[in-house]
Motif scaffolding. Structure first.
Motif, short mmCIF file in Angstrom:
data_model
loop_
_atom_site.label_atom_id
_atom_site.label_comp_id
_atom_site.label_asym_id
_atom_site.label_seq_id
_atom_site.Cartn_x
_atom_site.Cartn_y
_atom_site.Cartn_z
N ILE A 144 0.85 -1.20 0.00
CA ILE A 144 0.00 0.00 0.00
C ILE A 144 0.88 1.24 0.00
CG2 ILE A 144 -1.69 1.33 1.34
CD1 ILE A 144 -2.73 -1.31 2.43
N VAL A 145 0.51 2.18 -0.83
CA VAL A 145 1.15 3.50 -0.80
C VAL A 145 0.08 4.52 -0.46
CG1 VAL A 145 0.88 3.81 -3.30
CG2 VAL A 145 2.53 5.20 -2.04
N GLN A 146 0.38 5.42 0.44
CA GLN A 146 -0.56 6.45 0.85
C GLN A 146 0.23 7.74 1.09
OE1 GLN A 146 -2.24 4.86 4.45
NE2 GLN A 146 -0.50 5.48 5.71
N GLY A 147 -0.50 8.84 1.23
CA GLY A 147 0.21 10.08 1.49
C GLY A 147 -0.65 11.30 1.27
N GLY A 177 -2.12 2.11 -16.51
CA GLY A 177 -3.28 1.55 -15.85
C GLY A 177 -3.27 1.65 -14.34
N LYS A 178 -2.30 2.35 -13.77
CA LYS A 178 -2.20 2.47 -12.31
C LYS A 178 -2.14 3.95 -11.95
CE LYS A 178 0.42 -1.86 -11.83
NZ LYS A 178 0.45 -2.15 -13.29
N SER A 179 -3.24 4.46 -11.39
CA SER A 179 -3.30 5.88 -11.09
C SER A 179 -4.19 6.11 -9.87
CB SER A 179 -3.86 6.66 -12.28
OG SER A 179 -5.20 6.25 -12.56
N ALA A 180 -4.11 7.31 -9.33
CA ALA A 180 -4.94 7.73 -8.20
C ALA A 180 -5.07 9.24 -8.27
CB ALA A 180 -4.32 7.28 -6.88
N PHE A 208 -4.30 10.56 -0.55
CA PHE A 208 -4.53 9.48 -1.51
C PHE A 208 -4.09 8.16 -0.88
CE2 PHE A 208 -0.15 10.72 -2.12
CZ PHE A 208 0.53 9.53 -2.35
N ARG A 209 -4.56 7.05 -1.46
CA ARG A 209 -4.21 5.70 -1.00
C ARG A 209 -4.37 4.75 -2.18
NH1 ARG A 209 -4.12 2.93 4.05
NH2 ARG A 209 -4.66 0.71 3.88
N LYS A 210 -3.39 3.87 -2.37
CA LYS A 210 -3.42 2.97 -3.54
C LYS A 210 -2.71 1.66 -3.20
CE LYS A 210 -4.07 2.13 -8.02
NZ LYS A 210 -5.41 2.06 -8.65
N THR A 211 -3.29 0.55 -3.63
CA THR A 211 -2.65 -0.75 -3.52
C THR A 211 -1.93 -1.07 -4.82
OG1 THR A 211 -4.36 -1.53 -2.00
CG2 THR A 211 -3.03 -3.21 -3.11
N LEU A 212 -0.62 -1.44 -4.73
CA LEU A 212 0.21 -1.65 -5.91
C LEU A 212 0.98 -2.96 -5.80
CD1 LEU A 212 1.77 1.92 -6.26
CD2 LEU A 212 0.02 0.94 -7.73
N THR A 252 -16.38 14.08 -3.08
CA THR A 252 -15.42 13.37 -3.93
C THR A 252 -15.22 11.99 -3.34
OG1 THR A 252 -14.29 15.44 -4.50
CG2 THR A 252 -13.10 13.38 -4.91
N GLY A 253 -15.60 10.96 -4.10
CA GLY A 253 -15.53 9.59 -3.63
C GLY A 253 -14.11 9.07 -3.59
N PRO A 254 -13.92 7.88 -2.99
CA PRO A 254 -12.57 7.32 -2.86
C PRO A 254 -11.91 7.01 -4.20
CG PRO A 254 -14.26 5.73 -2.19
CD PRO A 254 -14.94 7.04 -2.36
N ARG A 255 -12.70 6.87 -5.26
CA ARG A 255 -12.15 6.60 -6.58
C ARG A 255 -12.12 7.85 -7.46
NH1 ARG A 255 -14.40 0.59 -8.33
NH2 ARG A 255 -13.57 -0.52 -6.49
N GLY A 256 -12.31 9.01 -6.85
CA GLY A 256 -12.16 10.26 -7.58
C GLY A 256 -13.42 10.76 -8.25
#
Length: 799
Positions: free
Chosen positions: A22-25, A46-49, A57-61, A385-389
């Motif tokens: 997980i990357v967050q910040g 294909g990988k964005s946030a 932001f928070r993203k699983t990679l 603004t939802g968690p998916r933008g």
């Protein structure tokens, strides 16, 4: 066997999960530490946030090494290295530097989302708040005329000669405050002094048909007044000023004695964050004795100063506005609030001068109207603004106007506007923004002024319902920006109902790093307002008649242009060149004729009304130069442009109506037989050539600036004003001087304003401002004189 399958599937799932982290910040402005909303974060194909309202932001990679690209409009792109461990959590805190390039200037009006001005597919100009404040603007109309291609005629904004004289009814330019309509719901007229310019972020001007996003009235463009929310540090600004009107350049027209008419006022704005609550407060008070005097009277023994007896062109107003926003701490991405604006005013309006000599700065008898007005609006809103933008916006405005006017012209209206908008930004073979929304607007009007309705009681309603969709797409490694949209709108005034679909498309291609070429096509439409269809009044001897048969007008706008950015030392800017064409069908003009059966009391049925006049076309070009920065120790702000238009009637001999004579047969009414000058079929009341320039300077404790404007003279007006002008003695019907004015004013007027300021302390600045420095005697619309030279001093305190 089945157990073996489930064990294998479970093992694969666990393995896949073990190969992810997980990357967050958070992302904020490096200078102000403000969180940045909607930052695009690209980890790879294909990988964005994107960041939420808190800048988080928070993203699983998958496990691995990344070079993460952070991109936000108005900021310099930033790349950050990242390593993702299996089942680990990486935290980033990213600060982004604001871009100083003018091509990275942020605008929202063109697509209802933040865009770089260089990437917009339409012509758009930005009026910075510095010009409004430094010129001590008390009403936005005095500053908007510094925008290339814009002129104001009788309070009605013209963009690239898109409209003429309309008696203040049915603007072809949509006026907005924070993306919500501010034109009056009954007659489509702007109230310039009501706009909350104390807390101005910037004014964005779209040129060309913009009906897809903004509906009816955006036939020739949009003016969007954007206000600012608080930043981390509280800000307070207060201004007091006082000045006087100088003796006119035509000295026989001076109507006052030794004491010149005075004006003065004060305004303030305070903005501050209180945790998750944002608050903005602003207000102003203004008083002006006016440079236009009362109607002339004969001296008598009772009047100590008979020249001042009676009302003239005066104005007194006071306004208070506020803005609030709550950022919900429990539901990430949710904020809501309410904004408001309230004004009381007392003023007068003058339609025609008395004559072109000693009555130049006086009103023609019967054409002065006393106005007592109350304006207010409230704007509740909810944003999420939802968690998916995915962005959701629910916005509304309740707008109330009430004017108690003389000459049987009182009117009042209640307008309710509501809009739900959903917007999604995604990476689909490049950045893609999809915007969709629905709107509704309801207006109830009660007015003596609009008693030409079928019931004759002045009570009218108008309802509008619309839906729109726009897609903005970047292709070819984000070199090509494409925009396309559609709107369907249904409009109803009383029992009259019409619906209209419109479309638009445009593209911008980045040829070089700072070179953009663009082309766009857009359709526009405008439904007639309550006022245009049902107005019934008189101004002096002039009658204004209703037209219940008035039809909507339609236009097609095409343009192509190139925008070139440049940098000289620390000074950055851009040069924009564009050619354009707009074609109109069922073009609405305010036209003179014999519209009703006549008697001596109603001037034999002669007067004005709004009519569909057939076809029209406007062609032209525009060059704009804008920049900001430093050359050595000298700070410079620049906005400059030249606009040339050729507005013509394409159906000059078409009989768009027939007169109603007292005796004899009905006569056709056309462009040709109602125009003073039919050379090249130029439309009436059009200013064909405009030059605009404002240069602001700063050096140590000194500030200064010069504004220069050129307006070519109107060459065509209604023929009746010349036919009835036989010179002295004055006729009983219309004022003297139109014929001579049109014959002697054939080139144009150059106007210069100047300002000089000095910082008395770090927080206090004094500025001397001179408007119309050379004291030109001029009129944008013949028979409506403009202001002589004025002097004022301003004291501004800011911290």
């Amino acid at each position: 066997m089945r157990k073996l399958f489930f064990c294998l599937a479970y093992s694969l799932t666990c393995f896949a999960s073990a190969q992810e982290g997980i990357v967050q910040g958070t992302v904020n402005d490096a200078a102000t530490k403000e969180p940045l909303i909607g930052v695009s974060i690209l980890f790879g194909p294909g990988k964005s946030a994107s960041t939420d309202i808190e800048g988080a932001f928070r993203k699983t990679l998958p496990v691995g090494d990344y070079s993460v690209l952070f991109r936000s409009v108005g900021y310099i792109d930033k790349q950050v290295p990242l390593h993702v461990d299996a089942n680990g959590t990486s935290t980033l805190a990213v600060g982004m530097e604001a871009s100083i390039s003018q091509l990275d200037q942020v605008v929202v009006s063109a697509g209802k989302f933040e865009q770089r001005v260089g990437e917009v597919t339409q012509s758009i100009s930005v009026l910075p708040p510095s010009i409004v404040r430094d010129k001590n603007t008390t009403s936005l109309e005095d500053a908007i005329v510094q925008v290339p291609g814009v002129v104001v005629v009788d309070n009605d904004p013209q963009i690239r000669a898109g409209s003429g004289f309309s008696f203040g009814a049915g603007s072809r330019v949509m006026m907005l405050v924070d993306d919500l309509p501010i034109l009056s719901g009954d007659i489509g007229r702007p109230s310039w002094s009501f706009l909350p310019i104390e807390n101005l972020e910037q004014v964005e001007v779209i040129k060309g048909a913009s009906s897809v996003l903004y509906g009816s009235a955006a036939l020739s463009g949009v003016i969007n007044v954007r206000t600012a929310y608080p930043v981390a540090e509280p800000r307070t600004r207060a201004t007091v000023f006082s000045g006087f009107w100088d003796t006119p350049g035509h000295k026989p027209a001076k109507w006052w004695g030794d004491n010149p008419p005075l004006f003065g006022g004060a305004n303030f704005c305070h903005s501050q964050q209180f945790g998750a609550f944002d608050l903005v407060l602003g207000g102003m008070a203004f008083s002006d004795y006016g440079f236009v005097g009362p109607e002339r009277i004969n001296p008598d023994t009772l009047a100590a100063d008979p020249q001042r007896t009676g009302p003239g062109g005066y104005e007194n107003r006071a306004r208070f506005n506020f803005a609030t926003r709550w950022r919900n701490k429990k539901v990430r991405g949710l904020n809501y609030g309410i904004n408001g604006n309230f004004m009381k005013s007392r003023s007068s309006t003058i339609l025609l001068w008395d004559n072109t000599d000693d009555g130049l700065y006086r009103s023609y008898p019967g054409t002065l109207t006393i106005n007592r007005g109350t304006n207010w609006y409230l704007d509740p809103f909810v944003n999420y603004t939802g968690p998916r933008g995915m962005r959701h916006k629910l916005r509304s405005r309740f707008y109330r106007q009430q004017f108690d006017n003389s000459n049987d012209q009182s009117n009042g209206s209640r307008m309710l506007y509501a809009e739900y908008q959903v917007q999604k930004k995604a990476q689909i073979l490049g950045e893609t923004v999809i915007t969709a929304g629905v709107t509704l607007q309801n207006t109830d009007s009660e007015a003596e002024l609009y008693s030409g309705d079928p019931d004759g009681n002045g009570q009218n309603t108008a309802n509008t319902y619309a839906g729109y969709l726009q897609i903005d797409k970047k292709l070819l490694r984000e070199k090509l920006m494409f925009s396309g949209g559609v709107r369907y709108e249904n409009f109803k005034v009383n029992t009259y109902e019409k619906a209209q679909p419109v479309y638009r498309a445009g593209a911008t291609y980045r040829v070089l790093k700072a070179t953009y070429v663009r082309a766009s096509y857009g359709q526009g439409f405008r439904f007639p307002t309550i006022g245009e269809r049902y107005i019934q009044t008189s101004i002096g001897q002039l009658n204004i008649y209703p037209n219940e048969q008035l039809e909507p007008e339609f236009s097609v706008n095409m343009e192509g242009g190139i925008k070139q950015g440049f940098k000289i030392g620390s000074f950055t800017g851009y040069l924009d060149a564009v050619v354009f064409q707009q074609d109109f069908d069922r073009f609405v003009e305010f036209s003179f004729g014999q519209w009703v059966p006549g008697t001596f009391q109603n001037l034999f049925g002669l007067g004005f009304r709004s009519v569909n006049t057939g076809g029209a076309r406007i062609r032209g070009y525009e060059i704009e130069l804008a920049g900001k920065g430093k050359l050595g120790q000298l700070e410079i702000g620049l906005l400059m442009g030249w606009t040339h238009t050729t507005p013509v009637s394409t159906t000059p001999n078409e009989a768009y109506a027939y007169s109603v004579p007292t005796i004899g047969n009905a006569q056709p009414v056309s462009y040709t037989n109602t125009s003073y000058d039919t050379t090249d079929n130029i439309l009436k009341y059009r200013v064909r050539d405009l030059f605009r320039s404002d240069v602001g300077l700063g050096w140590k404790k000194f500030t200064g600036g010069v504004s220069v404007r050129y307006n070519s003279h109107v060459r065509n007006i209604d023929k009746v004003f010349v036919d009835f002008d036989k010179g002295p003695p004055a006729p009983d019907i219309l004022p003297v001087g139109a014929k001579g004015w049109m014959e002697t004013h054939t080139t144009g007027d150059w106007l210069v304003d100047a300002r000089f300021g000095y910082k008395l302390t770090e927080q206090l600045k004094a500025t001397v401002i001179v408007s119309n420095l050379s004291n030109e005697v001029y009129a944008v619309r013949p028979m409506a004189i403009e202001a002589p030279r004025s002097w004022q001093i301003q004291l501004a305190w800011e911290r």
